[in-house]
Enzyme design. Structure first.
Site, mmCIF file in Angstrom:
data_model
loop_
_atom_site.group_PDB
_atom_site.id
_atom_site.type_symbol
_atom_site.label_atom_id
_atom_site.label_comp_id
_atom_site.label_asym_id
_atom_site.label_seq_id
_atom_site.Cartn_x
_atom_site.Cartn_y
_atom_site.Cartn_z
ATOM 1 N N ARG A 63 0.764 -1.158 0.206
ATOM 2 C CA ARG A 63 -0.139 0.134 0.015
ATOM 3 C C ARG A 63 0.815 1.403 0.100
ATOM 4 O O ARG A 63 0.486 2.341 -0.572
ATOM 5 C CB ARG A 63 -1.033 -0.023 1.288
ATOM 6 C CG ARG A 63 -2.061 -1.028 1.039
ATOM 7 C CD ARG A 63 -3.138 -0.667 1.946
ATOM 8 N NE ARG A 63 -2.713 -0.984 3.369
ATOM 9 C CZ ARG A 63 -2.716 -2.109 4.063
ATOM 10 N NH1 ARG A 63 -3.163 -3.280 3.739
ATOM 11 N NH2 ARG A 63 -2.320 -2.047 5.527
ATOM 12 N N SER A 121 -1.413 -16.146 6.009
ATOM 13 C CA SER A 121 -2.433 -15.575 6.885
ATOM 14 C C SER A 121 -3.809 -16.338 7.233
ATOM 15 O O SER A 121 -4.968 -16.191 6.846
ATOM 16 C CB SER A 121 -2.914 -14.410 5.445
ATOM 17 O OG SER A 121 -3.607 -13.372 6.423
ATOM 18 N N ASN A 163 -4.729 -18.141 13.554
ATOM 19 C CA ASN A 163 -4.014 -19.138 14.506
ATOM 20 C C ASN A 163 -5.249 -19.180 15.788
ATOM 21 O O ASN A 163 -5.436 -20.292 16.029
ATOM 22 C CB ASN A 163 -2.748 -19.125 15.164
ATOM 23 C CG ASN A 163 -1.980 -18.066 14.182
ATOM 24 O OD1 ASN A 163 -2.617 -17.241 13.462
ATOM 25 N ND2 ASN A 163 -0.631 -18.309 14.153
ATOM 26 N N CYS A 164 -5.596 -18.075 15.885
ATOM 27 C CA CYS A 164 -6.266 -17.754 17.209
ATOM 28 C C CYS A 164 -7.789 -18.480 16.912
ATOM 29 O O CYS A 164 -8.741 -18.862 17.921
ATOM 30 C CB CYS A 164 -6.584 -16.355 17.478
ATOM 31 S SG CYS A 164 -5.079 -15.404 17.374
ATOM 32 N N PRO A 205 21.120 -3.160 9.748
ATOM 33 C CA PRO A 205 20.030 -2.235 9.243
ATOM 34 C C PRO A 205 19.010 -2.570 8.049
ATOM 35 O O PRO A 205 18.075 -2.022 8.100
ATOM 36 C CB PRO A 205 20.885 -1.083 9.005
ATOM 37 C CG PRO A 205 22.351 -1.522 8.872
ATOM 38 C CD PRO A 205 22.403 -2.690 9.829
ATOM 39 N N ALA A 261 12.688 -7.074 12.249
ATOM 40 C CA ALA A 261 11.972 -8.556 12.844
ATOM 41 C C ALA A 261 10.653 -8.061 13.642
ATOM 42 O O ALA A 261 10.519 -7.088 14.067
ATOM 43 C CB ALA A 261 12.845 -9.363 13.761
ATOM 44 N N TYR A 320 -23.846 5.198 27.833
ATOM 45 C CA TYR A 320 -24.994 4.709 28.788
ATOM 46 C C TYR A 320 -26.226 4.561 28.370
ATOM 47 O O TYR A 320 -26.710 5.687 28.021
ATOM 48 C CB TYR A 320 -24.636 5.472 30.193
ATOM 49 C CG TYR A 320 -25.922 5.165 31.144
ATOM 50 C CD1 TYR A 320 -26.003 3.695 31.538
ATOM 51 C CD2 TYR A 320 -26.755 5.895 31.213
ATOM 52 C CE1 TYR A 320 -27.276 3.376 32.481
ATOM 53 C CE2 TYR A 320 -27.993 5.555 32.227
ATOM 54 C CZ TYR A 320 -28.283 4.319 32.441
ATOM 55 O OH TYR A 320 -29.183 3.957 33.165
ATOM 56 N N LYS A 343 -23.004 5.579 36.257
ATOM 57 C CA LYS A 343 -21.806 5.596 36.907
ATOM 58 C C LYS A 343 -21.076 4.289 36.283
ATOM 59 O O LYS A 343 -21.291 3.158 36.907
ATOM 60 C CB LYS A 343 -21.845 5.597 38.511
ATOM 61 C CG LYS A 343 -21.975 7.106 38.901
ATOM 62 C CD LYS A 343 -21.849 7.103 40.447
ATOM 63 C CE LYS A 343 -23.393 7.236 40.734
ATOM 64 N NZ LYS A 343 -23.516 7.362 42.168
HETATM 65 C C1 LIG Z 1 -3.933 -21.826 18.985
HETATM 66 C C2 LIG Z 1 -3.474 -20.472 18.949
HETATM 67 C C3 LIG Z 1 -4.250 -19.568 19.448
HETATM 68 C C4 LIG Z 1 -3.968 -18.318 19.735
HETATM 69 N N1 LIG Z 1 -4.881 -17.412 20.314
HETATM 70 C C5 LIG Z 1 -4.589 -16.074 20.271
HETATM 71 C C6 LIG Z 1 -5.549 -15.054 20.898
HETATM 72 O O1 LIG Z 1 -6.782 -15.216 21.156
HETATM 73 N N2 LIG Z 1 -4.998 -13.858 20.898
HETATM 74 C C7 LIG Z 1 -3.781 -13.411 20.811
HETATM 75 O O2 LIG Z 1 -3.510 -12.188 20.717
HETATM 76 N N3 LIG Z 1 -2.719 -14.148 20.229
HETATM 77 C C8 LIG Z 1 -3.370 -15.441 20.238
HETATM 78 N N4 LIG Z 1 -2.188 -16.322 19.654
HETATM 79 C C9 LIG Z 1 -0.920 -16.094 19.350
HETATM 80 C C10 LIG Z 1 -0.864 -15.352 17.986
HETATM 81 O O3 LIG Z 1 -1.275 -16.031 16.804
HETATM 82 C C11 LIG Z 1 0.651 -15.094 17.874
HETATM 83 O O4 LIG Z 1 1.020 -14.142 18.634
HETATM 84 C C12 LIG Z 1 0.820 -14.271 16.257
HETATM 85 O O5 LIG Z 1 0.349 -15.151 15.344
HETATM 86 C C13 LIG Z 1 2.231 -14.177 15.843
HETATM 87 O O6 LIG Z 1 2.476 -13.877 14.864
HETATM 88 P P1 LIG Z 1 3.716 -13.997 13.785
HETATM 89 O O7 LIG Z 1 3.637 -13.285 12.614
HETATM 90 O O8 LIG Z 1 4.808 -13.494 14.866
HETATM 91 O O9 LIG Z 1 3.942 -15.502 13.904
HETATM 92 P P2 LIG Z 1 2.872 -16.600 13.034
HETATM 93 O O10 LIG Z 1 1.633 -16.022 12.862
HETATM 94 O O11 LIG Z 1 3.021 -17.778 14.080
HETATM 95 O O12 LIG Z 1 3.635 -16.799 11.759
HETATM 96 C C14 LIG Z 1 5.144 -17.169 11.575
HETATM 97 C C15 LIG Z 1 4.900 -18.127 10.079
HETATM 98 O O13 LIG Z 1 6.362 -17.994 9.758
HETATM 99 C C16 LIG Z 1 6.455 -19.494 9.135
HETATM 100 N N5 LIG Z 1 8.017 -19.783 9.199
HETATM 101 C C17 LIG Z 1 8.555 -19.889 10.395
HETATM 102 N N6 LIG Z 1 10.120 -20.104 10.085
HETATM 103 C C18 LIG Z 1 10.030 -20.052 8.550
HETATM 104 C C19 LIG Z 1 11.079 -20.322 7.697
HETATM 105 N N7 LIG Z 1 12.297 -20.511 8.194
HETATM 106 N N8 LIG Z 1 10.924 -20.310 6.261
HETATM 107 C C20 LIG Z 1 9.463 -20.062 6.186
HETATM 108 N N9 LIG Z 1 8.562 -19.918 6.861
HETATM 109 C C21 LIG Z 1 8.825 -19.922 8.329
HETATM 110 C C22 LIG Z 1 5.843 -20.272 10.064
HETATM 111 O O14 LIG Z 1 5.337 -21.482 9.357
HETATM 112 C C23 LIG Z 1 4.390 -19.781 10.220
HETATM 113 O O15 LIG Z 1 3.361 -19.674 9.505
HETATM 114 C C24 LIG Z 1 -2.726 -17.634 19.493
HETATM 115 C C25 LIG Z 1 -1.727 -18.579 18.852
HETATM 116 C C26 LIG Z 1 -2.229 -20.101 18.666
HETATM 117 C C27 LIG Z 1 -1.058 -20.929 18.123
#
Ligand SMILES: Cc1cc2nc3c(=O)[nH]c(=O)nc-3n(C[C@H](O)[C@H](O)[C@H](O)COP(=O)(O)OP(=O)(O)OC[C@H]3O[C@@H](n4cnc5c(N)ncnc54)[C@H](O)[C@@H]3O)c2cc1C
Length: 562
Positions: free
Chosen positions: A21, A38, A41-42, A275, A279, A436, A444
């Site tokens: 974007r 995308s 997970n949650c 730089p 992450a 409210y 309140k």
């Molecule tokens: C079951 C579950 C329920 C959750 N519920 C909640 C919730 O209700 N509320 C909340 O705030 N958080 C929740 N979380 C946590 C939340 O999903 C994570 O904090 C968030 O997804 C982190 O985002 P991220 O991008 O860091 O990692 P992720 O979303 O985990 O994505 C990382 C991706 O990188 C890929 N990857 C890793 N290494 C490599 C590599 N070397 N090469 C290529 N690809 C790679 C992995 O396959 C993965 O798909 C939950 C997590 C789980 C597992």
């Protein structure tokens, strides 16, 4: 400019779409090890429970959508194996074909997330011990559950373990949850998790606290789960939610600076020690938004909201938003750890510092509890909740808040999360003007009530004693320097249970019975939730007694007894 992103879910997909974007001419490559990008997970536990019925609902944005709408070069089933920082390339392996190639980058964003921890006990290589991180894990669990399992063990009482327990019960599977520590949800304070624990037990989940996994014996049709206490449970599956560790091997091998728990160290723009490498998400160390003002910054908080925000921010930083550095939002301000979990209609939520984290660090605080209803009591279906507020004893700045109860906990913790973000004080909560009508709140609102109680405390208008500081009945009987305890509820309430050593004078009789009370001794007053206690306190103080209110009354006292 060419941006390569490793990890295509929360942080990675956010970074990719935001970058597009901002920079229509950038080449954006998204590398994802799994078959999908995308995904939600949650939502995974809710699919296992049958609440989310269709698997495809978990696919928030498909690779096809990212390709067509955003012109992102999405490469799924592709593993990033190593980074050559000098050449600015990533070595990638196509998992289907085994082909390995070098992908050059101008800017690299690491978003690989975190790995679920597995217990290191004999038998933990059992095929029936599973963790839940992605769709493959979910499918594996689903195939075991679909085979007709009746009994499951969940190891770990964090939000994933709690959500799994609820969803297994929905499916008619008995769940035993074991938790090493003395409480569920370790980021929260123990008493605030008590109602959730009670609710889980009421709904049929067996919960063992202070219990540890000792070993697993896998049989042909199940697994015997041995616990440290000597208990043995025969289960069809063991689901493990004991926490996660940053998936930081790639970053570590590339020689990037590592921080707390081997999470990647980043600056306020998500830039690593290189730089050209950023992450985001669960792989990074964060600054604690509250504790950073007390010199206690590094923290590890793996949550979806921060991961998404950081992904967006890294893209901002890369795509030329540096010129707006002073614009609010272009720097990552830190993580508050705002979290929520719901289980069988009970909600527990938290934001900012907990009491135990403040205590551990020797940071001064005061606290108040209130037990309001989510909306006007005269309107049907009002549900009770408990709110706890932690604040600075000098400035009144809100440091943390927790809530547990039914409907409306989420709304109050969200409001308090914003108050923390804006560094507001308890005096600001008094002044908050919130929506409210009887079905939504009270004139309140609980937020105002927290402000009233906490501000009154700081102004010395209604001094308070915390339940932990109350004397025992023996101390009350033998030592006149400790407070006497005065219960101002009704005789019926008193008979049903009272703080040990308390004397009863109902609030409506208090003015007529002041002669029964000592003038040379501190009187600690309480009622069910603190309101009648507060009225009694004001009567006593204005009649020259030395008195304090017991914060949160009987309800708070009981929450501390379990
Ligand atoms: C079951 C579950 C329920 C959750 N519920 C909640 C919730 O209700 N509320 C909340 O705030 N958080 C929740 N979380 C946590 C939340 O999903 C994570 O904090 C968030 O997804 C982190 O985002 P991220 O991008 O860091 O990692 P992720 O979303 O985990 O994505 C990382 C991706 O990188 C890929 N990857 C890793 N290494 C490599 C590599 N070397 N090469 C290529 N690809 C790679 C992995 O396959 C993965 O798909 C939950 C997590 C789980 C597992």
């Amino acid at each position: 400019m060419k941006i390569v992103i490793i990890g295509g879910v929360a942080g990675g997909a956010s970074a990719a779409t935001r970058a597009r974007r901002l920079a229509e001419d950038a080449e954006i490559v998204l590398i994802e090890r799994g078959a999908n990008v995308s995904f939600a997970n949650c939502g995974l536990p809710y699919y296992l429970g049958g609440v989310i019925e269709k698997r495809e609902k978990l696919l928030v944005a498909s690779a096809k959508l990212l390709r067509t709408r955003f012109r992102i070069d999405v490469r799924t089933s592709s593993l990033a194996e190593s980074i050559d920082r000098a050449k600015q390339t990533v070595r990638i392996r196509e998992l289907a074909t085994g082909r390995v190639y070098e992908e050059p980058y101008d800017q690299l964003i690491l978003a690989p997330g975190a790995v679920p921890l597995r217990p290191e006990v004999p038998g933990s290589d059992s095929p029936r011990l599973l963790t839940l991180r992605n769709l493959d894990d979910m499918d594996q669990i689903e195939s075991l559950l679909a085979a007709g399992i009746r009994e499951a063990v969940i190891v770990g009482g964090g939000f994933i373990g709690i959500e799994l327990a609820e969803n297994l019960v929905h499916r008619g599977i008995h769940a035993t949850l074991i938790q090493r520590g003395p409480q569920l949800l370790s980021p929260m304070d123990p008493e605030m998790t008590q109602p959730l624990l009670e609710r889980m037990r009421e709904c049929g989940v067996t919960v063992y606290l202070n219990e540890t996994l000792r070993s697993l014996d896998t049989t042909s049709d199940g697994v015997v789960v041995w616990l440290e206490s000597g208990r043995a449970i025969l289960a069809g599956v063991v689901l493990c939610g004991i926490g996660v560790a940053p998936e930081s091997t790639l970053a570590d091998h590339a020689g990037l600076e590592m921080g707390l728990r081997r999470a990647v160290e980043v600056n306020e723009q998500q830039q690593t020690s290189d730089p050209h490498i950023f992450a985001v998400g669960d792989v990074t160390e964060v600054s604690d938004f509250v504790l950073q003002d007390f010199g206690e910054s590094p923290s590890y908080v793996p949550l979806a909201g921060p991961a998404n925000r950081q992904g967006r921010l890294a893209a901002d930083a890369i795509c030329g938003r540096e010129m707006h550095l002073n614009e609010p939002g272009v720097r990552y301000r830190g993580t508050q750890g705002t979290l929520i979990v719901g289980c069988f209609g009970c909600t527990a939520a938290s934001t900012g510092a907990s009491e135990k984290s403040l205590k551990r660090r020797g940071i001064n605080y005061r606290k108040v509890y209130i037990h309001p209803a989510d909306h006007a009591g005269y309107y049907p279906n009002a549900q009770p909740m408990t709110l706890k507020l932690l604040f600075d004893p000098q400035s009144g700045r809100v440091l943390g808040a927790q809530g547990v109860g039914g409907t409306g906990v989420d709304k109050r913790i969200d409001v308090l999360s914003m108050a923390i973000q804006a560094k507001m004080t308890v005096f600001d909560l008094e002044e908050s003007e919130l929506c409210y009508a009887p079905q939504y709140g009270s004139a309140k609102d609980p937020i105002n009530m927290l402000g009233f109680v906490a501000s009154g405390l700081l102004r010395g208008y209604h001094p308070q004693i915390d339940v932990e500081s109350l004397p025992t009945p023996e101390q009350i009987a033998s030592d006149a320097s400790v407070p006497m305890i005065l219960d101002v509820r009704t005789p019926l309430e008193f008979a049903a249970g009272a703080i040990p050593g308390a004397v009863l004078i109902p609030v409506d009789e208090l003015r007529d019975r002041l002669g029964e009370l000592p003038r040379n001794r501190l009187i600690a007053v309480y009622c069910k939730v603190g309101m009648r206690g507060y009225i009694a306190l004001r009567i006593l103080l204005q009649h020259g007694f030395d008195a304090v209110n017991i914060g949160g009354g009987w309800t708070t006292w009981r929450m501390h007894q379990k």
